[in-house]
Design an enzyme around this catalytic site. Structure first.
Site, PDB file in Angstrom:
ATOM      1  N   CYS A   2       0.828  -1.205   0.000  1.00  0.00           N
ATOM      2  CA  CYS A   2       0.000   0.000   0.000  1.00  0.00           C
ATOM      3  C   CYS A   2       0.862   1.255   0.000  1.00  0.00           C
ATOM      4  O   CYS A   2       1.892   1.316   0.670  1.00  0.00           O
ATOM      5  CB  CYS A   2      -0.950   0.083   1.198  1.00  0.00           C
ATOM      6  N   ARG A  27       4.170  -0.468  -4.594  1.00  0.00           N
ATOM      7  CA  ARG A  27       3.782  -0.913  -3.250  1.00  0.00           C
ATOM      8  C   ARG A  27       2.463  -1.695  -3.248  1.00  0.00           C
ATOM      9  O   ARG A  27       2.025  -2.174  -2.199  1.00  0.00           O
ATOM     10  CB  ARG A  27       3.638   0.297  -2.319  1.00  0.00           C
ATOM     11  N   TRP A  74      -2.476  -2.916  -1.635  1.00  0.00           N
ATOM     12  CA  TRP A  74      -2.072  -4.325  -1.697  1.00  0.00           C
ATOM     13  C   TRP A  74      -2.922  -5.002  -0.627  1.00  0.00           C
ATOM     14  O   TRP A  74      -2.732  -4.765   0.566  1.00  0.00           O
ATOM     15  CB  TRP A  74      -0.589  -4.467  -1.400  1.00  0.00           C
ATOM     16  N   ASN A 100      -1.808   2.521   5.364  1.00  0.00           N
ATOM     17  CA  ASN A 100      -0.858   1.470   4.991  1.00  0.00           C
ATOM     18  C   ASN A 100      -0.472   0.753   6.284  1.00  0.00           C
ATOM     19  O   ASN A 100      -0.007   1.398   7.218  1.00  0.00           O
ATOM     20  CB  ASN A 100       0.363   2.129   4.324  1.00  0.00           C
ATOM     21  N   GLY A 101      -0.693  -0.579   6.331  1.00  0.00           N
ATOM     22  CA  GLY A 101      -0.364  -1.329   7.555  1.00  0.00           C
ATOM     23  C   GLY A 101      -1.530  -2.217   7.933  1.00  0.00           C
ATOM     24  O   GLY A 101      -2.398  -2.508   7.113  1.00  0.00           O
ATOM     25  N   GLU A 482      18.150 -17.684  -6.565  1.00  0.00           N
ATOM     26  CA  GLU A 482      17.755 -16.356  -7.047  1.00  0.00           C
ATOM     27  C   GLU A 482      17.209 -16.431  -8.477  1.00  0.00           C
ATOM     28  O   GLU A 482      16.219 -15.767  -8.803  1.00  0.00           O
ATOM     29  CB  GLU A 482      18.964 -15.406  -6.941  1.00  0.00           C
ATOM     30  N   LYS A 486      13.468 -15.213  -9.418  1.00  0.00           N
ATOM     31  CA  LYS A 486      13.178 -14.194 -10.444  1.00  0.00           C
ATOM     32  C   LYS A 486      12.187 -14.735 -11.458  1.00  0.00           C
ATOM     33  O   LYS A 486      11.233 -14.072 -11.817  1.00  0.00           O
ATOM     34  CB  LYS A 486      14.447 -13.771 -11.210  1.00  0.00           C
ATOM     35  N   GLU A 489       8.554 -15.247  -9.948  1.00  0.00           N
ATOM     36  CA  GLU A 489       7.790 -14.082  -9.505  1.00  0.00           C
ATOM     37  C   GLU A 489       7.310 -13.211 -10.656  1.00  0.00           C
ATOM     38  O   GLU A 489       6.281 -12.546 -10.530  1.00  0.00           O
ATOM     39  CB  GLU A 489       8.551 -13.240  -8.471  1.00  0.00           C
ATOM     40  N   HIS A 505      19.151 -36.484  -4.729  1.00  0.00           N
ATOM     41  CA  HIS A 505      18.483 -36.938  -3.491  1.00  0.00           C
ATOM     42  C   HIS A 505      16.982 -36.646  -3.517  1.00  0.00           C
ATOM     43  O   HIS A 505      16.362 -36.533  -2.457  1.00  0.00           O
ATOM     44  CB  HIS A 505      19.135 -36.266  -2.281  1.00  0.00           C
ATOM     45  N   LYS A 604       6.403  -4.451  -3.696  1.00  0.00           N
ATOM     46  CA  LYS A 604       7.847  -4.424  -3.491  1.00  0.00           C
ATOM     47  C   LYS A 604       8.232  -4.438  -2.016  1.00  0.00           C
ATOM     48  O   LYS A 604       9.116  -5.150  -1.599  1.00  0.00           O
ATOM     49  CB  LYS A 604       8.455  -3.197  -4.160  1.00  0.00           C
TER      50      LYS A 604
HETATM   51  C1  F6R Z   1      12.303 -10.533  -5.090  1.00  0.00           C
HETATM   52  C2  F6R Z   1      12.232  -9.470  -4.100  1.00  0.00           C
HETATM   53  C3  F6R Z   1      11.875  -9.839  -2.705  1.00  0.00           C
HETATM   54  C4  F6R Z   1      12.655  -8.959  -1.701  1.00  0.00           C
HETATM   55  C5  F6R Z   1      12.169  -9.230  -0.272  1.00  0.00           C
HETATM   56  C6  F6R Z   1      12.967  -8.446   0.738  1.00  0.00           C
HETATM   57  O1  F6R Z   1      12.698 -10.033  -6.331  1.00  0.00           O
HETATM   58  O2  F6R Z   1      12.422  -8.311  -4.394  1.00  0.00           O
HETATM   59  O3  F6R Z   1      12.090 -11.191  -2.455  1.00  0.00           O
HETATM   60  O4  F6R Z   1      14.020  -9.239  -1.813  1.00  0.00           O
HETATM   61  O5  F6R Z   1      10.821  -8.877  -0.180  1.00  0.00           O
HETATM   62  O6  F6R Z   1      12.871  -7.078   0.517  1.00  0.00           O
HETATM   63  P1  F6R Z   1      13.915  -6.089   1.160  1.00  0.00           P
HETATM   64  O7  F6R Z   1      15.232  -6.326   0.531  1.00  0.00           O
HETATM   65  O8  F6R Z   1      13.381  -4.714   0.852  1.00  0.00           O
HETATM   66  O9  F6R Z   1      13.936  -6.376   2.622  1.00  0.00           O
END
Ligand code: F6R
Length: 609
Positions: A2, A27, A74, A100-101, A482, A486, A489, A505, A604
């Site tokens: 949010c 957000r 969100w 937000n929260g 990673e 990527k 997501e 395994h 994000k």
């Molecule tokens: C994936 C991604 C998330 C963040 C995670 C932590 O691409 O961006 O997995 O890495 O939400 O976010 P931060 O780094 O802001 O604590």
């Protein structure tokens, strides 16, 4: 999680709020809405979906005024719908609140308010706020008193903004646990969840602290603590420019951020390396203390944890510090044991991730010291950690983390080399050798970025698959995690990363002619072991996509697809391997028609647990 924005000033409130919301769309984008005061009349608009939907609605039904608040959602409590979209109103429809929260005690408050006759229309936790305000105003309290009474009833975390027909040209705000800034331009004042929402209008900003509240008017800002004491505003200049947060000529912010990585590295080098010495001017811990640290407990989430897993190996390799990693959400609940020489490390791009922040607080509650690696140095984690290392990746807005990841790995590497040198356990010769390799990275990254056409072809193949496996070992086991993160997501293809040695395994059972296997096998000690994994997958008809060092004819021959990276030291290869993995995810998502910067169900900054 949010985003909120508010504005009082001479410009068109509608367009200032829409522009602000667009900068906060990372957000959340389940729904959007705004409330505007024209004289003493409150108008609200809400739309399901992205901000573009709200914009469309405003074209047909514009709003006008001098004071307004807006929200991009969100969803946490209540499905994405117009009725659950913010702003939320009281029964008289003259108070509007954006939030937000999470109000954790909302169910109890809602029951109490319903008993008093207040009617709820949404499923959200937020709706208790306007009803509580109305209740206290009806009981005869002044606006200030009613607002503080409401805040004192709300448990959980929030950044809120509120306007009302009862308070013309005034926006009330409060912060506890969720970020909120105030900003000023020329005779105009704003509030927002994050700085990008207030540029290019704002010259200066204030980062509010928890349990601060107040209001903005045409004349300025007033800030108080919950005891009612005045808080002196601490204005800081805003240096961020519009081009720093825009996608420029790129189709998506994520692609722009992928391409920025060589420049980010060169910028970090300027700040960190002087001759063959490494500097951390912002680091508050002295060398004597760092030399005594025997154990580091790294806690982070998602991509930041993957970076931390590579960092763990650097700490062991170069700093001779025993290190462990865990998800913040697990770490804080599992009674981690720490001795006097332990240091807790938080890694976060945003510095606002609820789980990582809770990990920091848990550590402090247990009298452990905390060092955080952060991209946002004005964040809550920056304030609450004992010391901080700035990632210097520049603002990262794309929901999928790219440049922050490589900046995290690079800064962890620098830190490990620095501590190893302080302890006299890393020979100067070895440090110089590694630094030489690091300095060559930007040019090598630029070279890899040129292989985008080849990666697009692999994406064309991958786009119709349902599952993908990523394999790597040692330094590149986190790269496999990673790469899989990527891909899933942003393209919604199921992907899992495994340590190469674990493949046989269990995960090997997944391989078939319809399940591609990405083999990360740059030159180095583990290359031959990765060839064994390749053979295992190949003999089960898996399609092989390999990431190899230039000229590795042996693996090339065995692969259905390959991407080459320039030769480099094995330990720093994750910094190069990251780029083809990011591009592979990006182009696969594009080939599947996905909205890369707004992946479904995600936001994000994850500021709720
Ligand atoms: C994936 C991604 C998330 C963040 C995670 C932590 O691409 O961006 O997995 O890495 O939400 O976010 P931060 O780094 O802001 O604590």
């Amino acid at each position: 999680m949010c985003g909120i924005v508010g504005y009082i000033g001479p410009k068109s409130v509608e367009s200032v709020l829409i522009n602000g919301l667009k900068k906060l769309e990372y957000r959340g984008y389940d729904s959007a809405g705004m409330a505007v005061l024209d004289g003493a009349e409150l108008s609200t608009r809400k739309a399901l979906g992205k901000i573009a939907e709200l914009e469309k609605q405003l074209k047909g039904q514009p709003v006008d005024g001098t004071t307004g608040i807006a929200h991009t959602r969100w969803a946490t409590h209540g499905e994405p719908s117009t009725i659950n979209a913010h702003p939320h109103l009281n029964n008289e429809r003259n108070i509007a609140v954006v939030h937000n929260g999470i109000f954790e005690n909302y169910a109890k408050l809602k029951a109490e308010l319903m008993d008093d006759g207040y009617v709820f229309v949404s499923e959200t936790d937020t709706e208790v706020a306007p009803h509580l305000l109305e209740k206290y105003i009806d009981e005869g309290f002044s606006l200030d008193e009613a607002f503080v009474r409401m805040l004192k009833r709300l448990e959980g975390q929030y950044a809120i903004a509120c306007i009302s027909e009862k308070m013309e040209k005034k926006i009330y705000f409060a912060r506890k646990g969720s970020p909120l800034i105030l900003a000023r331009g020329n005779n105009e004042y704003l509030l927002a969840s994050d700085i990008p929402a207030v540029i290019p209008i704002a010259h200066e900003a204030i980062y509010l602290e928890d349990e601060q509240w107040g209001y903005i008017t045409e004349q300025g800002v007033s800030i108080f603590n919950l005891a009612g004491a005045v808080v002196e505003p601490q204005w800081q200049s805003v240096s961020l420019k519009e081009e720093d947060v825009d996608k420029g000529d790129f189709e998506y912010l994520m692609l722009k951020e992928i391409y920025e990585q060589p420049d980010v590295f060169e910028r970090i080098f300027k700040e960190r390396i002087d001759d063959s010495f490494i500097h951390f001017p912002e680091l508050k811990f002295g060398k004597e203390y760092l030399a005594r640290v025997g154990r580091m407990l790294i806690q982070a989430c998602g991509t930041s944890l993957n970076a931390g897993m590579i960092g763990r190996m650097y700490l062991e390799q170069y700093a001779h510090i025993s290190a462990e990693t865990d998800y913040s959400s697990e770490w804080r609940y599992r009674n981690p044991l720490a001795s006097g020489d332990s240091l807790v490390v938080g890694i976060s791009q945003s510095g606002e991730t609820a789980d990582t922040l809770a990990g920091v607080r848990e550590a402090k509650a247990k009298f452990m010291r905390v060092l955080s690696f952060l991209n946002n140095i004005n964040s809550t984690m920056a304030r609450e950690s004992d010391a901080m290392i700035h990632l210097m990746a520049g603002p990262e807005i794309g929901v999928a983390s790219t440049k922050a990841f490589t900046a995290q790995v690079l800064n962890l590497l620098f830190f490990s080399l620095y501590v190893g040198s302080i302890k006299w356990l890393l020979p100067a010769e070895e440090r110089r050798e590694v630094l030489k390799e690091i300095l060559a990275l930007p040019e090598k990254m630029r070279k890899i970025l040129k292989s985008h056409e080849q990666i697009k072809q692999i994406a064309e193949y991958l786009k119709d698959k349902n599952d993908t496996i990523f394999l790597g070992r040692t330094y590149n086991y986190p790269s496999a995690l990673e790469g899989a993160l990527k891909l899933k997501e942003i393209s919604y293809i199921h992907a899992s990363g495994y340590a190469g040695g674990e493949f046989k395994h269990g995960p090997l059972a997944l391989v078939s002619d319809n399940v591609p296997v990405v083999i990360i096998a740059p030159q180095g000690e583990i290359r031959t072991k990765m060839i064994s994994n390749l053979k295992e997958a190949q003999s089960r008809k898996g399609t092989i996509i390999s990431i190899i060092t230039e000229g590795d004819e042996e693996i090339k021959k065995e692969s259905d697809y390959f991407v080459e990276i320039p030769p480099c030291l094995e330990s720093i290869s994750p910094l190069l391997v990251a780029i083809p993995l990011q591009l592979l995810a990006y182009y696969t998502a594009i080939a599947r028609g996905c909205d890369v910067d707004r992946p479904r169900n995600l936001a994000k900054s994850v500021t709720v647990e």
